[in-house]
Design a protein around this motif. Structure first.
Motif, PDB file in Angstrom:
ATOM      1  N   CYS A 193      48.467  11.915 -63.479  1.00  0.00           N
ATOM      2  CA  CYS A 193      48.055  12.738 -64.623  1.00  0.00           C
ATOM      3  C   CYS A 193      48.829  14.063 -64.679  1.00  0.00           C
ATOM      4  O   CYS A 193      48.248  15.129 -64.850  1.00  0.00           O
ATOM      5  CB  CYS A 193      46.558  12.967 -64.583  1.00  0.00           C
ATOM      6  SG  CYS A 193      45.597  11.437 -64.682  1.00  0.00           S
ATOM      7  N   ASP A 194      50.118  13.985 -64.518  1.00  0.00           N
ATOM      8  CA  ASP A 194      51.022  15.140 -64.549  1.00  0.00           C
ATOM      9  C   ASP A 194      50.829  16.083 -63.366  1.00  0.00           C
ATOM     10  O   ASP A 194      51.258  17.231 -63.418  1.00  0.00           O
ATOM     11  CB  ASP A 194      50.916  15.910 -65.868  1.00  0.00           C
ATOM     12  CG  ASP A 194      51.339  15.073 -67.060  1.00  0.00           C
ATOM     13  OD1 ASP A 194      52.177  14.164 -66.888  1.00  0.00           O
ATOM     14  OD2 ASP A 194      50.850  15.316 -68.171  1.00  0.00           O
ATOM     15  N   ILE A 217      48.474  17.368 -55.843  1.00  0.00           N
ATOM     16  CA  ILE A 217      47.417  16.490 -55.336  1.00  0.00           C
ATOM     17  C   ILE A 217      47.051  16.886 -53.913  1.00  0.00           C
ATOM     18  O   ILE A 217      45.869  16.979 -53.568  1.00  0.00           O
ATOM     19  CB  ILE A 217      47.867  15.017 -55.414  1.00  0.00           C
ATOM     20  CG1 ILE A 217      48.010  14.605 -56.891  1.00  0.00           C
ATOM     21  CG2 ILE A 217      46.894  14.096 -54.688  1.00  0.00           C
ATOM     22  CD1 ILE A 217      48.721  13.291 -57.107  1.00  0.00           C
ATOM     23  N   THR A 218      48.049  17.171 -53.110  1.00  0.00           N
ATOM     24  CA  THR A 218      47.802  17.596 -51.727  1.00  0.00           C
ATOM     25  C   THR A 218      47.027  18.909 -51.694  1.00  0.00           C
ATOM     26  O   THR A 218      46.103  19.076 -50.886  1.00  0.00           O
ATOM     27  CB  THR A 218      49.131  17.733 -50.957  1.00  0.00           C
ATOM     28  OG1 THR A 218      49.777  16.455 -50.943  1.00  0.00           O
ATOM     29  CG2 THR A 218      48.907  18.206 -49.540  1.00  0.00           C
ATOM     30  N   ALA A 219      47.373  19.841 -52.581  1.00  0.00           N
ATOM     31  CA  ALA A 219      46.665  21.127 -52.631  1.00  0.00           C
ATOM     32  C   ALA A 219      45.205  20.950 -53.016  1.00  0.00           C
ATOM     33  O   ALA A 219      44.339  21.697 -52.564  1.00  0.00           O
ATOM     34  CB  ALA A 219      47.365  22.076 -53.611  1.00  0.00           C
ATOM     35  N   CYS A 220      44.928  19.955 -53.845  1.00  0.00           N
ATOM     36  CA  CYS A 220      43.554  19.747 -54.317  1.00  0.00           C
ATOM     37  C   CYS A 220      42.736  18.805 -53.445  1.00  0.00           C
ATOM     38  O   CYS A 220      41.506  18.788 -53.549  1.00  0.00           O
ATOM     39  CB  CYS A 220      43.584  19.209 -55.746  1.00  0.00           C
ATOM     40  SG  CYS A 220      44.132  20.412 -56.970  1.00  0.00           S
ATOM     41  N   LYS A 221      43.378  18.041 -52.617  1.00  0.00           N
ATOM     42  CA  LYS A 221      42.648  17.022 -51.861  1.00  0.00           C
ATOM     43  C   LYS A 221      41.465  17.559 -51.064  1.00  0.00           C
ATOM     44  O   LYS A 221      40.404  16.930 -51.069  1.00  0.00           O
ATOM     45  CB  LYS A 221      43.610  16.250 -50.970  1.00  0.00           C
ATOM     46  CG  LYS A 221      43.382  14.766 -51.121  1.00  0.00           C
ATOM     47  CD  LYS A 221      44.430  13.940 -50.478  1.00  0.00           C
ATOM     48  CE  LYS A 221      43.995  12.484 -50.639  1.00  0.00           C
ATOM     49  NZ  LYS A 221      44.791  11.572 -49.903  1.00  0.00           N
ATOM     50  N   PRO A 222      41.569  18.713 -50.396  1.00  0.00           N
ATOM     51  CA  PRO A 222      40.393  19.200 -49.663  1.00  0.00           C
ATOM     52  C   PRO A 222      39.189  19.494 -50.573  1.00  0.00           C
ATOM     53  O   PRO A 222      38.052  19.508 -50.112  1.00  0.00           O
ATOM     54  CB  PRO A 222      40.884  20.501 -49.009  1.00  0.00           C
ATOM     55  CG  PRO A 222      42.366  20.361 -48.942  1.00  0.00           C
ATOM     56  CD  PRO A 222      42.744  19.560 -50.155  1.00  0.00           C
ATOM     57  N   ALA A 229      47.761  19.762 -65.401  1.00  0.00           N
ATOM     58  CA  ALA A 229      47.435  18.335 -65.434  1.00  0.00           C
ATOM     59  C   ALA A 229      46.986  17.893 -66.818  1.00  0.00           C
ATOM     60  O   ALA A 229      46.512  18.691 -67.623  1.00  0.00           O
ATOM     61  CB  ALA A 229      46.335  18.028 -64.416  1.00  0.00           C
ATOM     62  N   ASN A 230      47.106  16.621 -67.047  1.00  0.00           N
ATOM     63  CA  ASN A 230      46.601  16.003 -68.271  1.00  0.00           C
ATOM     64  C   ASN A 230      45.132  15.654 -67.999  1.00  0.00           C
ATOM     65  O   ASN A 230      44.835  14.663 -67.334  1.00  0.00           O
ATOM     66  CB  ASN A 230      47.422  14.756 -68.590  1.00  0.00           C
ATOM     67  CG  ASN A 230      46.956  14.036 -69.819  1.00  0.00           C
ATOM     68  OD1 ASN A 230      45.794  14.114 -70.208  1.00  0.00           O
ATOM     69  ND2 ASN A 230      47.863  13.310 -70.441  1.00  0.00           N
ATOM     70  N   LEU A 231      44.229  16.470 -68.509  1.00  0.00           N
ATOM     71  CA  LEU A 231      42.802  16.303 -68.201  1.00  0.00           C
ATOM     72  C   LEU A 231      42.223  15.048 -68.838  1.00  0.00           C
ATOM     73  O   LEU A 231      41.316  14.431 -68.282  1.00  0.00           O
ATOM     74  CB  LEU A 231      42.026  17.544 -68.621  1.00  0.00           C
ATOM     75  CG  LEU A 231      42.420  18.828 -67.884  1.00  0.00           C
ATOM     76  CD1 LEU A 231      41.566  19.996 -68.360  1.00  0.00           C
ATOM     77  CD2 LEU A 231      42.313  18.664 -66.380  1.00  0.00           C
ATOM     78  N   THR A 232      42.744  14.632 -69.986  1.00  0.00           N
ATOM     79  CA  THR A 232      42.289  13.385 -70.598  1.00  0.00           C
ATOM     80  C   THR A 232      42.650  12.217 -69.695  1.00  0.00           C
ATOM     81  O   THR A 232      41.855  11.296 -69.499  1.00  0.00           O
ATOM     82  CB  THR A 232      42.909  13.210 -72.000  1.00  0.00           C
ATOM     83  OG1 THR A 232      42.522  14.319 -72.813  1.00  0.00           O
ATOM     84  CG2 THR A 232      42.449  11.921 -72.655  1.00  0.00           C
ATOM     85  N   CYS A 233      43.829  12.262 -69.137  1.00  0.00           N
ATOM     86  CA  CYS A 233      44.258  11.232 -68.193  1.00  0.00           C
ATOM     87  C   CYS A 233      43.352  11.246 -66.961  1.00  0.00           C
ATOM     88  O   CYS A 233      42.898  10.194 -66.506  1.00  0.00           O
ATOM     89  CB  CYS A 233      45.712  11.476 -67.809  1.00  0.00           C
ATOM     90  SG  CYS A 233      46.331  10.430 -66.468  1.00  0.00           S
ATOM     91  N   LEU A 234      43.090  12.430 -66.425  1.00  0.00           N
ATOM     92  CA  LEU A 234      42.220  12.542 -65.257  1.00  0.00           C
ATOM     93  C   LEU A 234      40.862  11.914 -65.546  1.00  0.00           C
ATOM     94  O   LEU A 234      40.311  11.182 -64.724  1.00  0.00           O
ATOM     95  CB  LEU A 234      42.051  14.001 -64.851  1.00  0.00           C
ATOM     96  CG  LEU A 234      41.144  14.282 -63.658  1.00  0.00           C
ATOM     97  CD1 LEU A 234      41.692  13.640 -62.392  1.00  0.00           C
ATOM     98  CD2 LEU A 234      40.971  15.776 -63.462  1.00  0.00           C
TER      99      LEU A 234
END
Length: 104
Positions: free
Chosen positions: A29-30, A36-41, A62-67
């Protein structure tokens, strides 16, 4: 084998390994693999943490619609990501999910 041929062979091997390593980069999602690594925790149970500045920066791009489309997908859990926690990231980063995502 001559030294020249060995050097050429080594350069080819390095070139191929770099291409393989580059092609395995994850994008969702862009969000690139760094985001992704920064957000994983923040999206992993049992004890998620507040999103970091780097994570929020990635979520803002990020593409929030995709998420949102991954809410019921098996892909996020396969990556160790809890979909519900992932969908909480935008609000934790002072963003709003698309309206159609909030109604799911």
């Amino acid at each position: 084998m001559t030294m020249k041929k060995m050097v050429i062979l080594m350069l080819l091997m390095v070139s191929v390994s770099l291409k393989v390593e580059t092609s395995t980069a994850l994008e969702l999602c862009d969000m690139d693999d760094e985001g992704i690594t920064a957000c994983k925790p923040s999206v992993m149970k049992p004890e998620p943490v507040a999103p970091s500045e780097e994570c929020c920066k990635a979520v803002k791009g990020a593409n929030l619609t995709c998420l949102c489309s991954y809410r019921t997908s098996p892909w996020l859990p396969a990556l160790g990501i809890d979909p519900d926690l992932a969908l909480e990231l935008p609000s934790k980063c002072n963003l709003t999910l698309p309206a159609d995502c909030q109604n799911d």
